[in-house]
Design a protein around this motif. Structure first.
Motif, short mmCIF file in Angstrom:
data_model
loop_
_atom_site.label_atom_id
_atom_site.label_comp_id
_atom_site.label_asym_id
_atom_site.label_seq_id
_atom_site.Cartn_x
_atom_site.Cartn_y
_atom_site.Cartn_z
N ILE A 118 43.48 62.17 1.76
CA ILE A 118 43.13 62.87 2.99
C ILE A 118 41.82 63.62 2.82
CG2 ILE A 118 45.54 63.14 3.73
CD1 ILE A 118 45.31 66.10 2.80
N SER A 119 41.17 63.87 3.95
CA SER A 119 40.01 64.75 3.94
C SER A 119 40.48 66.19 4.04
CB SER A 119 39.08 64.42 5.11
OG SER A 119 39.70 64.77 6.36
N MET A 120 39.79 67.06 3.34
CA MET A 120 40.03 68.49 3.43
C MET A 120 38.83 69.13 4.15
SD MET A 120 42.99 68.92 1.85
CE MET A 120 43.12 70.62 1.23
N SER A 121 39.02 70.33 4.65
CA SER A 121 37.93 71.03 5.32
C SER A 121 36.81 71.37 4.34
CB SER A 121 38.45 72.33 5.96
OG SER A 121 39.41 72.07 6.95
N ASN A 122 35.60 71.51 4.87
CA ASN A 122 34.50 72.00 4.04
C ASN A 122 34.88 73.35 3.44
OD1 ASN A 122 32.99 69.77 4.73
ND2 ASN A 122 31.68 70.85 6.18
N ILE A 123 34.39 73.61 2.23
CA ILE A 123 34.72 74.84 1.52
C ILE A 123 33.47 75.70 1.39
CG2 ILE A 123 35.62 75.79 -0.63
CD1 ILE A 123 36.87 73.00 -1.16
N ASN A 124 33.52 76.91 1.92
CA ASN A 124 32.43 77.85 1.72
C ASN A 124 32.41 78.32 0.28
OD1 ASN A 124 31.50 77.85 4.43
ND2 ASN A 124 33.13 79.26 5.00
N ILE A 125 31.26 78.25 -0.36
CA ILE A 125 31.14 78.71 -1.74
C ILE A 125 31.10 80.23 -1.74
CG2 ILE A 125 29.66 78.74 -3.79
CD1 ILE A 125 28.79 75.91 -3.01
N VAL A 231 40.85 65.13 -6.90
CA VAL A 231 40.00 65.81 -5.92
C VAL A 231 38.56 65.39 -6.14
CG1 VAL A 231 39.11 68.01 -5.08
CG2 VAL A 231 41.53 67.79 -5.66
N LYS A 232 37.89 65.01 -5.04
CA LYS A 232 36.47 64.71 -5.06
C LYS A 232 35.78 65.61 -4.04
CE LYS A 232 37.13 59.81 -6.21
NZ LYS A 232 36.87 58.40 -5.79
N LEU A 233 34.59 66.09 -4.39
CA LEU A 233 33.85 66.93 -3.46
C LEU A 233 32.35 66.83 -3.75
CD1 LEU A 233 33.69 69.23 -5.79
CD2 LEU A 233 35.59 70.26 -4.57
N LYS A 234 31.54 67.33 -2.81
CA LYS A 234 30.09 67.26 -2.95
C LYS A 234 29.51 68.62 -2.61
CE LYS A 234 25.97 64.88 -1.20
NZ LYS A 234 25.46 63.86 -0.24
N LYS A 235 28.70 69.18 -3.51
CA LYS A 235 28.09 70.48 -3.29
C LYS A 235 26.82 70.32 -2.47
CE LYS A 235 26.68 74.64 -5.82
NZ LYS A 235 25.30 74.77 -5.34
N ASN A 236 26.68 71.15 -1.44
CA ASN A 236 25.50 71.12 -0.57
C ASN A 236 25.12 72.56 -0.25
OD1 ASN A 236 23.46 70.62 1.21
ND2 ASN A 236 24.73 69.63 2.76
N ILE A 237 24.21 73.10 -1.04
CA ILE A 237 23.71 74.48 -0.91
C ILE A 237 24.87 75.48 -1.02
CG2 ILE A 237 22.24 76.07 0.39
CD1 ILE A 237 20.98 73.65 1.77
N ASN A 238 25.40 75.94 0.12
CA ASN A 238 26.41 76.99 0.07
C ASN A 238 27.80 76.52 0.48
OD1 ASN A 238 25.82 76.62 2.73
ND2 ASN A 238 25.68 78.79 3.26
N ILE A 239 28.00 75.20 0.55
CA ILE A 239 29.32 74.66 0.87
C ILE A 239 29.62 73.45 0.01
CG2 ILE A 239 29.23 75.42 3.29
CD1 ILE A 239 28.78 72.44 4.04
N PHE A 240 30.91 73.16 -0.13
CA PHE A 240 31.35 71.86 -0.60
C PHE A 240 31.76 71.04 0.61
CE2 PHE A 240 32.24 74.20 -4.59
CZ PHE A 240 31.57 73.37 -5.48
N GLU A 241 31.27 69.81 0.69
CA GLU A 241 31.61 68.93 1.80
C GLU A 241 32.15 67.61 1.26
OE1 GLU A 241 27.98 68.61 3.97
OE2 GLU A 241 26.96 67.44 2.40
N ASN A 242 32.57 66.73 2.17
CA ASN A 242 33.18 65.45 1.77
C ASN A 242 34.31 65.68 0.75
OD1 ASN A 242 31.29 64.16 3.38
ND2 ASN A 242 29.86 63.83 1.69
N VAL A 243 35.13 66.65 1.02
CA VAL A 243 36.22 67.01 0.11
C VAL A 243 37.41 66.09 0.37
CG1 VAL A 243 37.70 68.87 -0.72
CG2 VAL A 243 35.43 69.41 0.22
N ARG A 244 37.90 65.44 -0.70
CA ARG A 244 39.01 64.49 -0.58
C ARG A 244 40.09 64.84 -1.58
NH1 ARG A 244 38.37 61.55 3.95
NH2 ARG A 244 39.81 60.01 3.05
N LEU A 245 41.34 64.75 -1.13
CA LEU A 245 42.51 64.98 -1.97
C LEU A 245 43.36 63.73 -1.97
CD1 LEU A 245 44.56 66.81 -3.54
CD2 LEU A 245 45.48 67.46 -1.30
N LYS A 246 43.71 63.24 -3.15
CA LYS A 246 44.46 61.99 -3.26
C LYS A 246 45.66 62.17 -4.20
CE LYS A 246 43.80 57.07 -4.43
NZ LYS A 246 42.82 56.07 -4.90
N GLY A 247 46.79 61.58 -3.78
CA GLY A 247 47.97 61.63 -4.62
C GLY A 247 49.14 60.95 -3.93
N PRO A 248 50.28 60.88 -4.61
CA PRO A 248 51.44 60.18 -4.05
C PRO A 248 52.19 61.03 -3.03
CG PRO A 248 51.96 61.05 -6.22
CD PRO A 248 50.51 61.33 -5.99
#
Length: 262
Positions: A118-125, A231-248
């Motif tokens: 699933i996609s997770m919301s962007n995370i403010n750093i 968990v996969k995510l991408k740092k972009n200045i002051n947020i993490f975006e494209n955050v994905r959580l995977k599992g059974p």
């Protein structure tokens, strides 16, 4: 009689209800009774999956104490599998949670077990990071860097922090994070459950973000007491975006119970 399904995502377990069959929502007292492990069905939370305009479904999530929560990562993955099982959606979905819209991709493994991302919301750093980091991944978390997660008395230490002055009123989820070679170990005390849970999806996401800030590594396998998550995510200045959580996501059993709703 009301039909229910029991699901778990890496040991984080939920009572699932089909919102199409409900006339009214359960009360906090009813939720507490259903989630009670001795006198009810037993679960960390209760989830209602129901139709909503603009999405395949809406996930309404309640903690075991009857309180409404904005997001649950493991619960959301179970909701994607439950929606697929009950014919409300296909293997690729969009869904609404308390923190906004999400996407999900499902791969059947067996008749009662699915791999769900699933996609997770962007995370403010957060402005302040370190040994103790407050971070919101759809629900608030405190991440504590820990040398030996196995040695932590999570129910005691987590409860002590959750009910301390700054967090007593609104609560916070407390995560104990160990960073290893390419893998994280995480244990979580969850507010609303008021105990350690075997896994917490928003918690491992918070820990992955903190580990990424500390190491620069953005993709993590996370070991919880209930199993492995990714968990996969991408740092972009002051947020993490494209955050994905995977599992059974696993269906354990289904049944019926009597109640005052619908």
């Amino acid at each position: 009689m009301i039909k229910f399904f029991k699901f778990h995502g890496t040991g984080n377990d939920f009572i699932m209800l089909d919102g199409r069959e409900l006339i009214s929502l359960p009360t906090p007292d009813e939720i507490r009774h259903l989630c009670h492990r001795q006198t009810g069905i037993g679960a960390d939370g209760l989830i209602i999956v129901k139709p909503v305009e603009g999405f395949d479904f809406e996930m309404i999530y309640y903690n075991a104490d009857g309180s409404l929560a904005t997001m649950c990562g493991n619960g959301a993955r179970c909701a994607v599998a439950f929606s697929f099982l009950t014919g409300q959606s296909g293997s690729e979905v969009t869904f609404k949670a308390g923190d906004g819209g999400h996407t999900g991709i499902l791969q059947p493994l067996t008749d009662n077990n699915w791999m769900v991302e699933i996609s997770m919301s962007n995370i403010n750093i957060p402005d302040k990071t370190g040994e103790f980091t407050e971070i919101n991944t759809g629900t608030p978390h405190l991440v504590i860097l820990t040398q030996d997660t196995d040695a932590v008395n999570v129910p005691v230490e987590g409860r002590k922090i959750r009910y301390s002055g700054p967090y007593r009123a609104n609560g916070i989820n407390v995560n104990f994070l160990g960073i290893g070679e390419g893998r994280l170990k995480v244990r979580t005390y969850e507010k609303g459950v008021e105990d350690e849970t075997l896994s917490c999806g928003t918690g491992v996401t918070a820990c992955a973000a903190v580990a990424a800030l500390k190491t620069g590594i953005n993709n993590w396998i996370i070991e919880t007491r209930g199993g492995l998550l990714e968990v996969k995510l991408k740092k972009n200045i002051n947020i993490f975006e494209n955050v994905r959580l995977k599992g059974p996501a696993t269906m354990v059993f289904c049944g019926e119970f009597t109640g005052s709703f619908p």
